[in-house]
Design a protein around this motif. Structure first.
Motif, mmCIF file in Angstrom:
data_model
loop_
_atom_site.group_PDB
_atom_site.id
_atom_site.type_symbol
_atom_site.label_atom_id
_atom_site.label_comp_id
_atom_site.label_asym_id
_atom_site.label_seq_id
_atom_site.Cartn_x
_atom_site.Cartn_y
_atom_site.Cartn_z
ATOM 1 N N ILE A 278 3.856 10.924 -6.431
ATOM 2 C CA ILE A 278 2.597 11.158 -7.149
ATOM 3 C C ILE A 278 2.313 10.019 -8.128
ATOM 4 O O ILE A 278 1.155 9.625 -8.327
ATOM 5 N N ASP A 279 3.367 9.461 -8.714
ATOM 6 C CA ASP A 279 3.164 8.321 -9.612
ATOM 7 C C ASP A 279 2.554 7.126 -8.870
ATOM 8 O O ASP A 279 1.681 6.426 -9.407
ATOM 9 N N VAL A 280 3.025 6.893 -7.641
ATOM 10 C CA VAL A 280 2.469 5.790 -6.842
ATOM 11 C C VAL A 280 0.990 6.038 -6.557
ATOM 12 O O VAL A 280 0.155 5.129 -6.691
ATOM 13 N N LEU A 281 0.646 7.270 -6.172
ATOM 14 C CA LEU A 281 -0.762 7.588 -5.907
ATOM 15 C C LEU A 281 -1.606 7.399 -7.165
ATOM 16 O O LEU A 281 -2.728 6.857 -7.106
ATOM 17 N N ALA A 282 -1.091 7.838 -8.296
ATOM 18 C CA ALA A 282 -1.850 7.711 -9.544
ATOM 19 C C ALA A 282 -2.047 6.238 -9.902
ATOM 20 O O ALA A 282 -3.130 5.842 -10.379
ATOM 21 N N LYS A 283 -1.043 5.432 -9.673
ATOM 22 C CA LYS A 283 -1.135 4.000 -9.957
ATOM 23 C C LYS A 283 -2.248 3.354 -9.140
ATOM 24 O O LYS A 283 -3.076 2.592 -9.655
ATOM 25 N N LEU A 284 -2.303 3.687 -7.833
ATOM 26 C CA LEU A 284 -3.324 3.098 -6.976
ATOM 27 C C LEU A 284 -4.708 3.663 -7.291
ATOM 28 O O LEU A 284 -5.719 2.956 -7.193
ATOM 29 N N ARG A 285 -4.744 4.934 -7.684
ATOM 30 C CA ARG A 285 -6.046 5.574 -7.972
ATOM 31 C C ARG A 285 -6.744 4.923 -9.155
ATOM 32 O O ARG A 285 -7.975 4.832 -9.186
ATOM 33 N N GLY A 287 -6.464 1.818 -9.892
ATOM 34 C CA GLY A 287 -6.762 0.428 -9.579
ATOM 35 C C GLY A 287 -5.664 -0.564 -9.885
ATOM 36 O O GLY A 287 -5.902 -1.773 -9.867
ATOM 37 N N ARG A 288 -4.455 -0.069 -10.132
ATOM 38 C CA ARG A 288 -3.338 -0.984 -10.399
ATOM 39 C C ARG A 288 -2.735 -1.433 -9.064
ATOM 40 O O ARG A 288 -1.728 -0.926 -8.603
ATOM 41 N N LEU A 338 -11.065 -8.197 7.829
ATOM 42 C CA LEU A 338 -9.784 -8.098 7.132
ATOM 43 C C LEU A 338 -9.716 -9.070 5.960
ATOM 44 O O LEU A 338 -9.297 -8.705 4.853
ATOM 45 N N LYS A 339 -10.130 -10.297 6.201
ATOM 46 C CA LYS A 339 -10.053 -11.318 5.148
ATOM 47 C C LYS A 339 -11.037 -11.059 4.017
ATOM 48 O O LYS A 339 -10.870 -11.595 2.906
ATOM 49 N N ALA A 340 -12.038 -10.238 4.275
ATOM 50 C CA ALA A 340 -13.034 -9.946 3.240
ATOM 51 C C ALA A 340 -12.656 -8.761 2.360
ATOM 52 O O ALA A 340 -13.352 -8.465 1.376
ATOM 53 N N VAL A 341 -11.550 -8.061 2.692
ATOM 54 C CA VAL A 341 -11.134 -6.910 1.897
ATOM 55 C C VAL A 341 -10.730 -7.365 0.494
ATOM 56 O O VAL A 341 -9.987 -8.332 0.320
ATOM 57 N N THR A 342 -11.226 -6.654 -0.519
ATOM 58 C CA THR A 342 -10.954 -7.007 -1.916
ATOM 59 C C THR A 342 -10.160 -5.905 -2.604
ATOM 60 O O THR A 342 -10.028 -4.786 -2.093
ATOM 61 N N LEU A 343 -9.658 -6.226 -3.782
ATOM 62 C CA LEU A 343 -8.951 -5.224 -4.584
ATOM 63 C C LEU A 343 -9.880 -4.066 -4.943
ATOM 64 O O LEU A 343 -9.448 -2.909 -4.999
ATOM 65 N N ALA A 344 -11.135 -4.375 -5.168
ATOM 66 C CA ALA A 344 -12.097 -3.320 -5.499
ATOM 67 C C ALA A 344 -12.252 -2.336 -4.338
ATOM 68 O O ALA A 344 -12.364 -1.119 -4.546
ATOM 69 N N GLU A 345 -12.264 -2.853 -3.099
ATOM 70 C CA GLU A 345 -12.361 -1.965 -1.931
ATOM 71 C C GLU A 345 -11.118 -1.099 -1.790
ATOM 72 O O GLU A 345 -11.211 0.091 -1.462
ATOM 73 N N LEU A 346 -9.947 -1.687 -2.021
ATOM 74 C CA LEU A 346 -8.713 -0.902 -1.960
ATOM 75 C C LEU A 346 -8.714 0.180 -3.037
ATOM 76 O O LEU A 346 -8.251 1.307 -2.799
ATOM 77 N N HIS A 347 -9.219 -0.157 -4.212
ATOM 78 C CA HIS A 347 -9.330 0.848 -5.278
ATOM 79 C C HIS A 347 -10.252 1.982 -4.839
ATOM 80 O O HIS A 347 -9.971 3.168 -5.080
ATOM 81 N N GLU A 348 -11.320 1.665 -4.160
ATOM 82 C CA GLU A 348 -12.256 2.673 -3.660
ATOM 83 C C GLU A 348 -11.590 3.574 -2.628
ATOM 84 O O GLU A 348 -11.762 4.793 -2.645
ATOM 85 N N VAL A 349 -10.819 2.962 -1.708
ATOM 86 C CA VAL A 349 -10.094 3.756 -0.719
ATOM 87 C C VAL A 349 -9.084 4.665 -1.411
ATOM 88 O O VAL A 349 -8.932 5.848 -1.061
ATOM 89 N N ALA A 350 -8.368 4.131 -2.405
ATOM 90 C CA ALA A 350 -7.379 4.924 -3.129
ATOM 91 C C ALA A 350 -8.022 6.138 -3.783
ATOM 92 O O ALA A 350 -7.452 7.244 -3.776
ATOM 93 N N GLN A 351 -9.211 5.979 -4.334
ATOM 94 C CA GLN A 351 -9.906 7.104 -4.953
ATOM 95 C C GLN A 351 -10.309 8.141 -3.912
ATOM 96 O O GLN A 351 -10.212 9.348 -4.154
ATOM 97 N N GLU A 352 -10.750 7.683 -2.731
ATOM 98 C CA GLU A 352 -11.086 8.618 -1.647
ATOM 99 C C GLU A 352 -9.845 9.366 -1.177
ATOM 100 O O GLU A 352 -9.897 10.568 -0.903
ATOM 101 N N VAL A 353 -8.727 8.643 -1.060
ATOM 102 C CA VAL A 353 -7.469 9.263 -0.632
ATOM 103 C C VAL A 353 -7.056 10.354 -1.605
ATOM 104 O O VAL A 353 -6.727 11.478 -1.210
#
Length: 564
Positions: A278-285, A287-288, A338-353
């Motif tokens: 859960i700590d890992v999920l919270a970290k990604l949620r 945006g870290r 793939l090369k266009a994926v940004t940290l902001a997009e990963l943060h968005e996916v993490a929030q959806e997850v």
């Protein structure tokens, strides 16, 4: 490069390969298109289509998934042409003579499967319908007829609902796809058994499993890799809590993707693993996310796209995308995304997850402290009907004209007849009703003061097409009230032979006689000092006690043997 053409009216995908030719015929039908009462019909049809080919020398197989069914093989051009031509012929004219044999094979296949940690997640998310059916046994096999299978094949196994894919330089000569005409079938709408997410449920497996549903895009695959790296680092490398930390994802065919992650745990480390997960999920949620993790995940996926066999390897997924109306990317488009994926997009996916998360936690643990809501295990409504009391506890069964409920220590369970997903019926009168939200209500008439007429109300209320007849049970396995169980246990105890009883009675009488005489003699010696002074009297007492012990031995030995 993947080419698209047509073979006998079936869309065909062709990609070069440096190895042996392989091919597959994929249909847009799977377990998610079934109902629980007919669950297994697609798998059974797949087996029937392959059954006459069982003695062939070439390697082939079939697979039934939630949204597609495929027949595939690897071999020579002639072997592939022969195999796929025969499959289409068998789908058009099913070899139903093997119907009961293949049913038995499928039952054996199910019983021999080892349960995976994530097997039950689908039913907790979706219930006893569409995408949740993959968690259930194939109960529908028993009632399926040859006509049912012919109707299913005519609807789903058609030219318009199929895609042929070939890893090779051409379509094999002599290949004939003699399939009937039909229509392309849409992916079923996904249901939900969760009133709210994020949610969690408790399972006996020693693992923590995450299930999430997010929008399909390139960033999802990159996020899955980043999540796996974070779990490995936190739970295995740093804390030494888990051995297996893996992630994966699978498109659902409707523009959504199911993402899974798992971390195993020792029994004494389950709390720590859950907390670390859960700590890992919270970290990604929040945006870290490290840029180095993003770069490594993208590089890994771009490298996979550079292999010589990449187009051939993409063919099965390409075919499913074509069948479900999802966009297929060229290699260049895939690399660019793939090369266009940004940290902001990963943060968005993490929030959806995290927003859609369903967490499976081990026995004895909870996740409500982290904001996860317990998945429902009881019903909100109660049937209006006649009350029937349990013969063992305070439980009550309420049988009404529209629904049946059980009220007991585990909460309330209600299944309405009209919406019942399946009713399993045993010849001894037991019934198990499963609601669309996966609530299970099991009724054993032996445990309630219920009259057969009341059970008839349930049988009459559930639609006939939801009823599945189950095989007879061993009478000894039928649950009984506590009083009946105690009587059975008493009667089941082995009885003593007549000579054992006689020997124990004689031994007891002799022990009482000799022991009693010896005891009186000892008392007399203490009362009369003159007797106490006679040395020979003590010898008589010693012999008396020795005889008492010897005479009691048969009782002791027979009693100990009985206990063993």
């Amino acid at each position: 490069m993947i080419q698209q053409l047509e073979t006998d009216g079936v869309p065909t995908l062709l990609a070069p390969t440096g190895g042996p030719m392989r091919a597959g015929l994929t249909f847009r039908v799977g377990t998610a298109d079934e109902t629980l009462a007919r669950h297994g019909i697609t798998h059974l049809l797949e087996h029937l289509a392959l059954a006459p080919l069982g003695t062939a020398d070439y390697h082939f197989n079939g697979a039934t998934a939630p949204i597609f069914t495929t027949f595939h093989m690897q071999g020579s051009e002639q072997d592939i042409a022969t195999f796929l031509t025969a499959v289409c012929a068998n789908l058009t004219d099913l070899p139903t003579a093997r119907l009961e044999v293949e049913k038995d094979i499928l039952r054996t296949e199910w019983s021999s499967q080892g349960g995976a940690a994530s097997d039950d997640i689908a039913l907790w998310r979706y219930g006893a319908r569409d995408f949740g059916l993959s968690s259930y046994p194939e109960w529908g096999l028993a009632r399926l007829t040859a006509e049912d299978l012919r109707e299913w094949a005519a609807r789903w196994f058609t030219r318009e609902n199929a895609v042929l894919w070939i890893a090779g330089d051409r379509v094999p000569e002599g290949l004939r796809l003699t399939l009937p005409s039909g229509t392309r079938q849409p992916v079923p709408a996904a249901s939900s058994a969760l009133p709210t997410t994020p949610a969690y449920f408790v399972e006996g497996s020693r693992a923590v499993v995450l299930d999430a549903v997010v929008r399909r895009r390139a960033a999802v695959g990159v996020f899955a890799d980043v999540l796996e790296r974070e779990l490995f680092r936190a739970l295995r490398q740093d804390a030494g809590l888990s051995y297996t930390t893996t992630t994966g994802y699978e498109p659902r065919g409707d523009g959504q993707v199911t993402l899974r992650a798992i971390a195993d745990a020792l029994a004494e480390k389950q709390d720590a693993v859950l907390g670390g997960f859960i700590d890992v999920l919270a970290k990604l949620r929040v945006g870290r996310i490290e840029q180095s993790d993003l770069d490594a995940a993208v590089a890994k996926r771009v490298e996979m796209l550079a292999t010589a066999e990449v187009d051939a390897a993409r063919l099965p997924d390409y075919a499913v995308n074509l069948l479900t109306g999802q966009r297929n990317l060229s290699l260049d488009e895939h690399r660019a995304e793939l090369k266009a994926v940004t940290l902001a997009e990963l943060h968005e996916v993490a929030q959806e997850v995290c927003a859609s998360a369903l967490l499976m936690v081990p026995d004895g643990t909870r996740a409500d402290w982290a904001g996860f809501t317990p998945a429902p295990t009881s019903s909100e409504t109660v049937a209006a009907g006649t009350t029937h009391h349990s013969r063992d506890d305070d439980g009550r069964l309420l049988i009404g004209p529209e629904a049946v409920s059980y009220l007991g220590g585990g909460g309330r369970l209600t299944v309405t007849y009209a919406e019942c997903a399946v009713m399993l019926a045993w010849p001894d009168g037991a019934r198990q009703l499963i609601a669309p939200d996966a609530i299970v209500l099991h009724i054993e008439p032996t445990l309630f003061d219920v009259h057969p007429a009341a059970m008839n109300v349930i049988d009459a209320g559930v639609p006939a097409d939801r009823r599945v007849a189950m095989p007879p049970r061993d009478p000894e396995s039928i649950p009984q009230p506590r009083a009946v169980r105690e009587i059975r246990e008493y009667l089941a105890r082995p009885k003593r032979a007549w000579w054992e009883v006689l020997l124990m009675v004689l031994s007891g009488l002799a022990t009482l006689a000799v022991g009693g005489f010896t005891l009186l003699l000892v008392i007399g010696m203490f009362i009369d000092p003159e007797l106490d002074g006679e040395n020979w009297m003590w010898g008589v007492v010693a012999v008396g006690w020795l005889l008492t012990v010897i005479l009691a031995l048969p009782i002791v030995l027979l009693t100990r043997g009985r206990r063993r």
